[in-house]
Structures are given as structure tokens and as C-alpha cells.
Design a protein around this motif. Structure first.
Motif, PDB file in Angstrom:
ATOM      1  N   PRO A 153       0.598  -1.042  -0.197  1.00 35.68           N
ATOM      2  CA  PRO A 153       0.459   0.017  -0.659  1.00 35.68           C
ATOM      3  C   PRO A 153       1.263   1.649   0.344  1.00 35.68           C
ATOM      4  CG  PRO A 153      -1.234  -1.810   1.363  1.00 35.68           C
ATOM      5  CD  PRO A 153       0.377  -2.094   0.977  1.00 35.68           C
ATOM      6  N   PHE A 154       1.405   1.098   0.909  1.00 34.55           N
ATOM      7  CA  PHE A 154       2.803   2.191   0.461  1.00 34.55           C
ATOM      8  C   PHE A 154       3.135   2.433  -0.536  1.00 34.55           C
ATOM      9  CE2 PHE A 154       7.500   4.121   0.337  1.00 34.55           C
ATOM     10  CZ  PHE A 154       7.157   4.958   1.250  1.00 34.55           C
ATOM     11  N   LEU A 155       3.880   1.567  -1.194  1.00 36.56           N
ATOM     12  CA  LEU A 155       4.067   1.913  -2.721  1.00 36.56           C
ATOM     13  C   LEU A 155       3.876   1.664  -4.140  1.00 36.56           C
ATOM     14  CD1 LEU A 155       6.844  -1.742  -2.460  1.00 36.56           C
ATOM     15  CD2 LEU A 155       7.530   0.391  -1.984  1.00 36.56           C
ATOM     16  N   GLU A 156       2.361   1.917  -3.560  1.00 32.91           N
ATOM     17  CA  GLU A 156       1.655   1.670  -4.182  1.00 32.91           C
ATOM     18  C   GLU A 156       0.884   3.843  -4.628  1.00 32.91           C
ATOM     19  OE1 GLU A 156      -2.537   0.484  -6.240  1.00 32.91           O
ATOM     20  OE2 GLU A 156      -1.996  -0.150  -3.846  1.00 32.91           O
ATOM     21  N   ARG A 157       1.677   4.055  -3.431  1.00 37.64           N
ATOM     22  CA  ARG A 157       1.106   5.263  -3.163  1.00 37.64           C
ATOM     23  C   ARG A 157       2.371   6.447  -3.408  1.00 37.64           C
ATOM     24  NH1 ARG A 157      -2.364   7.723   1.301  1.00 37.64           N
ATOM     25  NH2 ARG A 157      -2.343   9.788   0.485  1.00 37.64           N
ATOM     26  N   TRP A 158       3.762   5.563  -2.734  1.00 37.38           N
ATOM     27  CA  TRP A 158       4.878   6.869  -3.700  1.00 37.38           C
ATOM     28  C   TRP A 158       5.963   6.439  -4.497  1.00 37.38           C
ATOM     29  CZ3 TRP A 158      10.122   4.531  -2.657  1.00 37.38           C
ATOM     30  CH2 TRP A 158      10.714   4.840  -2.749  1.00 37.38           C
ATOM     31  N   LEU A 159       5.789   5.356  -4.885  1.00 39.07           N
ATOM     32  CA  LEU A 159       5.926   5.156  -6.346  1.00 39.07           C
ATOM     33  C   LEU A 159       6.270   6.443  -7.198  1.00 39.07           C
ATOM     34  CD1 LEU A 159       6.726   1.438  -6.197  1.00 39.07           C
ATOM     35  CD2 LEU A 159       8.536   2.683  -6.026  1.00 39.07           C
ATOM     36  N   PRO A 160       4.293   6.444  -8.011  1.00 36.98           N
ATOM     37  CA  PRO A 160       3.740   7.576  -8.663  1.00 36.98           C
ATOM     38  C   PRO A 160       5.102   9.141  -7.809  1.00 36.98           C
ATOM     39  CG  PRO A 160       2.329   6.489  -8.274  1.00 36.98           C
ATOM     40  CD  PRO A 160       3.478   5.574  -7.489  1.00 36.98           C
ATOM     41  N   ARG A 161       5.109   8.963  -7.101  1.00 33.59           N
ATOM     42  CA  ARG A 161       5.622  10.738  -6.236  1.00 33.59           C
ATOM     43  C   ARG A 161       7.134  10.888  -6.815  1.00 33.59           C
ATOM     44  NH1 ARG A 161       2.755  13.199  -2.691  1.00 33.59           N
ATOM     45  NH2 ARG A 161       5.028  14.239  -1.910  1.00 33.59           N
ATOM     46  N   ILE A 162       8.003   9.573  -6.947  1.00 30.65           N
ATOM     47  CA  ILE A 162       9.047   9.427  -7.242  1.00 30.65           C
ATOM     48  C   ILE A 162       9.536   9.391  -8.890  1.00 30.65           C
ATOM     49  CG2 ILE A 162       9.778   9.613  -4.934  1.00 30.65           C
ATOM     50  CD1 ILE A 162      11.047   5.931  -6.195  1.00 30.65           C
ATOM     51  N   GLY A 163       8.137   9.748  -9.314  1.00 31.66           N
ATOM     52  CA  GLY A 163       8.183   9.583 -11.272  1.00 31.66           C
ATOM     53  C   GLY A 163       8.558   8.336 -12.238  1.00 31.66           C
ATOM     54  N   LEU A 164       8.080   6.227 -10.702  1.00 29.99           N
ATOM     55  CA  LEU A 164       7.766   5.696 -10.999  1.00 29.99           C
ATOM     56  C   LEU A 164       6.768   5.421 -11.021  1.00 29.99           C
ATOM     57  CD1 LEU A 164      11.464   3.761  -9.582  1.00 29.99           C
ATOM     58  CD2 LEU A 164      10.678   4.222 -11.796  1.00 29.99           C
ATOM     59  N   PRO A 165       6.401   4.404 -11.968  1.00 30.05           N
ATOM     60  CA  PRO A 165       4.552   3.292 -11.643  1.00 30.05           C
ATOM     61  C   PRO A 165       4.469   2.080 -10.939  1.00 30.05           C
ATOM     62  CG  PRO A 165       5.613   2.193 -13.635  1.00 30.05           C
ATOM     63  CD  PRO A 165       6.782   3.916 -13.082  1.00 30.05           C
ATOM     64  N   TYR A 166       3.003   1.754  -9.748  1.00 33.44           N
ATOM     65  CA  TYR A 166       3.585   1.298  -9.245  1.00 33.44           C
ATOM     66  C   TYR A 166       2.934  -0.389 -10.505  1.00 33.44           C
ATOM     67  CZ  TYR A 166       1.590  -2.608  -6.056  1.00 33.44           C
ATOM     68  OH  TYR A 166       1.392  -3.587  -4.992  1.00 33.44           O
ATOM     69  N   ILE A 167       4.213  -1.437  -9.220  1.00 36.48           N
ATOM     70  CA  ILE A 167       4.041  -2.446 -10.328  1.00 36.48           C
ATOM     71  C   ILE A 167       4.467  -3.749  -9.346  1.00 36.48           C
ATOM     72  CG2 ILE A 167       4.638  -4.599 -11.967  1.00 36.48           C
ATOM     73  CD1 ILE A 167       5.586  -2.037 -13.578  1.00 36.48           C
ATOM     74  N   ALA A 168       2.683  -4.941  -8.775  1.00 38.82           N
ATOM     75  CA  ALA A 168       2.857  -5.360  -7.970  1.00 38.82           C
ATOM     76  C   ALA A 168       3.635  -6.776  -8.764  1.00 38.82           C
ATOM     77  CB  ALA A 168       1.139  -5.821  -8.188  1.00 38.82           C
ATOM     78  N   GLY A 169       3.774  -7.490  -7.785  1.00 40.03           N
ATOM     79  CA  GLY A 169       4.508  -8.454  -8.881  1.00 40.03           C
ATOM     80  C   GLY A 169       5.681  -9.277  -7.552  1.00 40.03           C
ATOM     81  N   PRO A 170       6.427  -9.952  -8.854  1.00 39.55           N
ATOM     82  CA  PRO A 170       7.681 -10.722  -7.334  1.00 39.55           C
ATOM     83  C   PRO A 170       8.344  -9.394  -7.674  1.00 39.55           C
ATOM     84  CG  PRO A 170       7.209 -11.391  -9.737  1.00 39.55           C
ATOM     85  CD  PRO A 170       6.355 -11.368  -9.636  1.00 39.55           C
ATOM     86  N   LEU A 171       9.986  -9.875  -6.811  1.00 41.25           N
ATOM     87  CA  LEU A 171      10.858  -9.366  -6.676  1.00 41.25           C
ATOM     88  C   LEU A 171      12.271 -10.402  -6.407  1.00 41.25           C
ATOM     89  CD1 LEU A 171      10.396  -7.330  -3.399  1.00 41.25           C
ATOM     90  CD2 LEU A 171      10.181  -6.432  -5.686  1.00 41.25           C
ATOM     91  N   SER A 172      12.807  -9.178  -8.042  1.00 40.14           N
ATOM     92  CA  SER A 172      14.206 -10.215  -8.333  1.00 40.14           C
ATOM     93  C   SER A 172      15.585  -9.938  -7.445  1.00 40.14           C
ATOM     94  CB  SER A 172      14.495 -10.113  -9.252  1.00 40.14           C
ATOM     95  OG  SER A 172      16.051  -9.884 -10.200  1.00 40.14           O
ATOM     96  N   LEU A 173      15.893 -10.473  -6.424  1.00 39.11           N
ATOM     97  CA  LEU A 173      16.886 -10.167  -5.202  1.00 39.11           C
ATOM     98  C   LEU A 173      18.111 -11.422  -5.028  1.00 39.11           C
ATOM     99  CD1 LEU A 173      14.393  -9.172  -2.725  1.00 39.11           C
ATOM    100  CD2 LEU A 173      16.460  -7.808  -2.296  1.00 39.11           C
ATOM    101  N   PRO A 174      18.664 -11.310  -6.619  1.00 37.46           N
ATOM    102  CA  PRO A 174      19.880 -12.309  -6.252  1.00 37.46           C
ATOM    103  C   PRO A 174      20.709 -12.133  -5.673  1.00 37.46           C
ATOM    104  CG  PRO A 174      19.953 -10.490  -8.268  1.00 37.46           C
ATOM    105  CD  PRO A 174      18.567  -9.899  -7.149  1.00 37.46           C
ATOM    106  N   GLY A 175      20.452 -13.803  -4.937  1.00 39.47           N
ATOM    107  CA  GLY A 175      21.748 -13.697  -3.836  1.00 39.47           C
ATOM    108  C   GLY A 175      20.894 -14.661  -2.674  1.00 39.47           C
ATOM    109  N   GLN A 176      19.507 -13.136  -2.744  1.00 37.40           N
ATOM    110  CA  GLN A 176      19.029 -13.568  -1.484  1.00 37.40           C
ATOM    111  C   GLN A 176      17.558 -14.480  -1.558  1.00 37.40           C
ATOM    112  OE1 GLN A 176      19.114  -9.267  -0.600  1.00 37.40           O
ATOM    113  NE2 GLN A 176      18.440 -10.060   1.119  1.00 37.40           N
TER     114      GLN A 176
END
Length: 191
Positions: A153-176
């Protein structure tokens, strides 16, 4: 590093006019404060770069601004900001994730970044102060977020504020190990 990322779920900057190709995001928290998680979130939202220890070590390793870029840098921000500007990045956003201090310092020690808790605790404050000062001195956008507050919910509101779209889905964390959802990991530092 010069090739655009093709992670599943990453936005196509050409197809998405909301993305600003000449934007660069520097994730600059103290170690063990959620830098890789935050970078993975930005990659998921369409940035080139990755959420691993595989980061540019020299300015000539920075890609040209064909899509937004995220890099992780714990210090030396002035040089990286100048290098990004020289490459043609018009908007630079320094994002400083802050993690609660006990879990952050304990994680630094457990991961071998610092020899003892008191050293880690003091170092954390120095990194935060230094990175805020450098970002302000270089007149870039500065965002301070909390590790504990990184939720969908935070990301959905914050990412557009910094110029990026909110996209739900998996994350890529190489090595973790990649959790299915973003989960606060602080509790394990109090057991």
C-alpha cells in the motif's frame, strides 16, 4: 550493465510515458537497512540495474539513460551524482532507507560488516548524516523512507511521487531468498 533489464514485471519505458528515461535513483542507506529490497522494488517498477552486490564500481560502467536506473551506493554520493549527470541523467533521486537502529546494527554485525554492535550503531548514524548532507549539497531530490514501512500500500502511493509506476508482482533479489510478499525481518534480531 549497459543492457536494459528484462526482469518479469519490469515496465517498458518506451510503452509507459510516465517513466522518465533520464531519471536515476541512488539507494543509499547504511548497510543492512533494506537497500537491496528497495532496489528490487525500483527494478520491478521499470528501472535498469539490479538488487544485488553487482553494482557499478566506476563511472564508465554506468549505462546511458535509455530507461530509469537504480544503483546502490552506501557513500561517496557526490562523485556518483556528478557521474550520473555527466552521462545525461537529468533527474537524480537519492533514496535513504532507514531501519530501526537495534535490528540494523545487529544485522550489520551478523553479516560481518562491523566487528561489534557499538561500532555498527555509531557507523549507522555517520552514514545517514553524510548521505543526507551530500544529497542536499548536490541539489538532488532526497527521499527518506523506513524499512519497516515498505509495504505494497505504501509503494502504490509513493512510487508515482518519485516518477515510477507501481507494479505489483515478484521481486528479483539475486543471491537472496525472495519472499512472496514484502515482510519485515526485524523480529529475528530480538530472539
Amino acid at each position: 550493465m549497459d543492457q536494459p533489464r528484462t526482469d518479469a514485471g519490469a515496465a517498458d519505458p518506451v510503452a509507459d510515458p510516465e517513466l522518465t528515461p533520464a531519471a536515476a535513483y541512488i539507494v543509499s542507506g547504511a548497510v543492512s537497512s533494506g537497500n537491496r529490497l528497495l532496489a528490487a522494488i525500483l527494478v520491478r517498477s521499470g528501472c535498469a540495474g539490479e538488487a544485488s552486490t553487482n553494482q557499478p564500481m566506476r563511472a564508465d560502467q554506468l549505462p546511458l539513460p535509455t530507461q530509469p536506473l537504480v544503483i546502490i551506493k552506501h557513500g561517496g554520493l557526490t562523485g556518483w551524482i556528478r557521474a550520473l549527470r555527466a552521462k545525461g541523467y537529468e533527474r537524480i533521486v537519492v533514496i535513504l532507507p532507514i531501519r530501526e537502529p537495534i535490528a540494523n546494527a545487529d544485522s550489520m554485525v551478523r553479516r560481518g560488516h562491523h566487528p561489534d554492535f557499538e561500532d555498527a550503531y555509531a557507523h549507522r548514524i555517520v552514514v545517514i548524516a553524510k548521505n543526507i548532507t551530500e544529497a542536499l549539497a548536490q541539489r538532488v531530490d532526497l527521499e527518506i523512507v523506513t524499512y519497516e514501512g515498505l509495504t505494497e500500500p505504501f509503494l502504490e502511493r509513493w512510487l508515482p511521487r518519485i516518477g515510477l509506476p507501481y507494479i505489483a508482482g515478484p521481486l528479483s533479489l539475486p543471491g537472496q531468498a525472495v519472499p512472496k510478499t514484502i515482510v519485515n525481518q526485524n523480529a529475528r534480531h530480538y530472539q
